[in-house]
Write an enzyme that holds these catalytic residues in place. Sequence first.
Site, PDB file in Angstrom:
ATOM      1  N   ASP A  86      36.887  51.777  54.957  1.00  0.00           N
ATOM      2  CA  ASP A  86      37.222  51.345  53.597  1.00  0.00           C
ATOM      3  C   ASP A  86      36.183  51.915  52.598  1.00  0.00           C
ATOM      4  OD1 ASP A  86      38.738  49.815  51.813  1.00  0.00           O
ATOM      5  OD2 ASP A  86      37.514  48.019  52.064  1.00  0.00           O
ATOM      6  N   GLY A 183      37.521  40.581  45.535  1.00  0.00           N
ATOM      7  CA  GLY A 183      36.889  39.266  45.344  1.00  0.00           C
ATOM      8  C   GLY A 183      37.898  38.252  44.826  1.00  0.00           C
ATOM      9  N   THR A 213      42.937  39.204  48.538  1.00  0.00           N
ATOM     10  CA  THR A 213      42.565  37.778  48.511  1.00  0.00           C
ATOM     11  C   THR A 213      42.918  37.151  47.158  1.00  0.00           C
ATOM     12  OG1 THR A 213      40.729  38.223  50.000  1.00  0.00           O
ATOM     13  CG2 THR A 213      40.645  36.135  48.780  1.00  0.00           C
TER      14      THR A 213
HETATM   15  P1  13P Z   1      39.600  41.309  48.673  1.00  0.00           P
HETATM   16  O1  13P Z   1      38.171  41.178  49.078  1.00  0.00           O
HETATM   17  O2  13P Z   1      39.879  40.862  47.293  1.00  0.00           O
HETATM   18  O3  13P Z   1      40.532  40.700  49.684  1.00  0.00           O
HETATM   19  O4  13P Z   1      39.924  42.887  48.657  1.00  0.00           O
HETATM   20  C1  13P Z   1      39.800  43.622  49.833  1.00  0.00           C
HETATM   21  C2  13P Z   1      39.921  45.084  49.600  1.00  0.00           C
HETATM   22  O5  13P Z   1      40.666  45.541  48.762  1.00  0.00           O
HETATM   23  C3  13P Z   1      39.102  45.949  50.442  1.00  0.00           C
HETATM   24  O6  13P Z   1      39.182  47.284  50.074  1.00  0.00           O
END
Ligand code: 13P
Length: 280
Positions: A86, A183, A213
């Site tokens: 990622d 976040g 999230t």
């Molecule tokens: P969140 O932490 O908001 O779930 O996002 C995860 C994300 O997009 C990782 O690249």
Amino acid sequence: MSISTKKKSYKEALLEARDSKIALGAFNIFNFTSAKAVVNAAEEENRPVIIQTSTKTVKQIGVKELGSMLRFLAEQAKVPVYIHLDHCRDPELAKQCVDAGWDSVMLDASDEPLEENIRITKEVVAYASPRGVAVEGEVGVIKGVEEDIVAEEEKPATYEDTIRYINETGIDAIAPAIGTAHGFYKKKPSINYELVEKLGTLKDCPVVLHGGTGLSDETFRRLINLGVAKVNVSTALKHACINTAKEFLEASKLEPLELDQRIEKAIKETVQGYIRLFSN
Ligand code: 13P
């Protein structure tokens, strides 16, 4: 809806998911327990899954150590498990992950001007593609904090820039800044559904949704119907881990194995909830 659980290439799996109006969940793991929880959730739901690693996790555990651990889990799993890197800002680290067994890497040079973003992404595609590894790229800037990537402000992606980036880089999956953020959300995000709809019709480049999230079930369903093929979720897993640990330690239990078991269960149940949501 159903989707085959026969292992295919990472990109084929994303395209199949999109064409079945399903999205593959991509969950950020940070150690063996969280990775095992994601695999167990996918097995219980009988769905393919993507395990994601931030560059911070890769650096902390080590490229080879983490790569072997995740490959081992993926090979033992009863459903297809893909390994993805990622938000990587360092082309050299992305190349190391290509060599260490990742199925896909995200090169994130989105804070650079478009020309430079294209140049850096192309360099990684030229390395990864002949080795059978997919590349994800970002256009515009997705707001929020994801481990050591911090973006105070969103820079929304435009259709023109996104198409140019896809065509000139030859990437396998695109993450445009559409208004979602990493976040917890402090207010309801304003999402560019129109851009997702246009990109969702591209034959060969599935759309990735970051900032999973805190989005509502309805938002997920709408975006998946418009063509989102991969949904990233990270904060919810960290939350499940830390809340469980806090509760356990407040009860003054000095049982690390039991703590691990509880964390694994909490993460597994969180992931199962998302997998079900992305499959209906
Ligand atoms: P969140 O932490 O908001 O779930 O996002 C995860 C994300 O997009 C990782 O690249």
